[in-house]
Design an enzyme around this catalytic site. Structure first.
Site, PDB file in Angstrom:
ATOM      1  N   HIS A   8       0.815  -1.218   0.000  1.00  0.00           N
ATOM      2  CA  HIS A   8       0.000   0.000   0.000  1.00  0.00           C
ATOM      3  C   HIS A   8       0.854   1.278   0.000  1.00  0.00           C
ATOM      4  CE1 HIS A   8       0.973   0.982   4.175  1.00  0.00           C
ATOM      5  NE2 HIS A   8       0.877  -0.314   4.408  1.00  0.00           N
ATOM      6  N   GLU A  81      -2.055  -7.027   7.264  1.00  0.00           N
ATOM      7  CA  GLU A  81      -0.676  -6.944   7.745  1.00  0.00           C
ATOM      8  C   GLU A  81      -0.437  -7.951   8.873  1.00  0.00           C
ATOM      9  OE1 GLU A  81       2.313  -6.701   7.450  1.00  0.00           O
ATOM     10  OE2 GLU A  81       2.922  -4.581   7.601  1.00  0.00           O
TER      11      GLU A  81
END
Length: 207
Positions: A8, A81
């Site tokens: 990201h 994550e």
């Protein structure tokens, strides 16, 4: 089946050095510049669909890819994550000062290291593999996948052999860097990793 797997864009906590894990913070102005550079890099690569971690910073990046290709975005928790447990939301320098041994092991990417209440590199690699292997063998096309820095490190580590004495931090990607993975006959093949030439101008320019 081909996957472009992207870290990201830069978030506020990336910039401030705060351990995010599965917490979240918004994309910065530099992050939006990274997304713009990424769009140029993939302009000749139409995506059939984009998949994303549920985090806002990942979804912001994924939505830009989907708009580029006029396709749908789907959220998948397996792309989240690495969970850093007790340390999520703490400044990195503070956690390192107070818990030097475990923090240094985790952020070096020691495959078995995990925070209290968190995940190890191995744990993360297994859920990402489950995502990529969940597609029917008949699936064709190119797909965008937006995930996170440590999650992507874990995946590359696994695809390069999963050596348990290796520090996975060597497989780090800058924000909006990406890797390319081909899937066929139930096998994942790493075509390239750490692609970031499209970000070079941003690294040289003032923020």
């Amino acid at each position: 089946m081909r996957f472009i797997v992207i870290r990201h864009a830069e978030s506020q906590w990336n910039r401030e050095g705060i351990i995010q894990g599965q917490l979240d913070s918004p994309v910065t102005q530099q992050g939006y510049r990274q997304i713009a550079a990424l769009m140029v890099a993939v302009k000749e690569t139409p995506f059939n669909q984009v998949f994303s971690s549920p985090s806002g910073r990942a979804m912001t990046t994924a939505q830009a890819l989907a708009t580029h290709s006029q396709c749908a975005v789907s959220s998948d928790a397996r792309l989240h994550e690495q969970h850093f447990g007790y340390f999520q939301g703490q400044p990195y320098h503070q956690a390192m000062r107070n818990h030097h041994d475990i923090i240094s092991r985790i952020f070096a990417g020691e495959p078995a290291a995990s925070a209290p209440g968190g995940e190890s590199v191995f744990d993360v690699a297994q859920r990402l593999l489950a995502f990529f292997l969940s597609f029917p063998s008949s699936t064709r096309g190119t797909f965008g996948v937006v995930t996170h820095g440590h999650a992507l490190q874990a995946l590359i580590w696994c695809l390069k052999g999963g050596n348990w004495i290796e520090d996975t931090s060597q497989y780090g990607h800058p924000n909006c860097g990406y890797s390319i993975i081909e899937v066929g006959n139930g096998q994942l093949q790493l075509q390239s990793w750490g692609v970031a030439t499209h970000l070079r101008a941003l690294q040289l320019a003032p923020i």
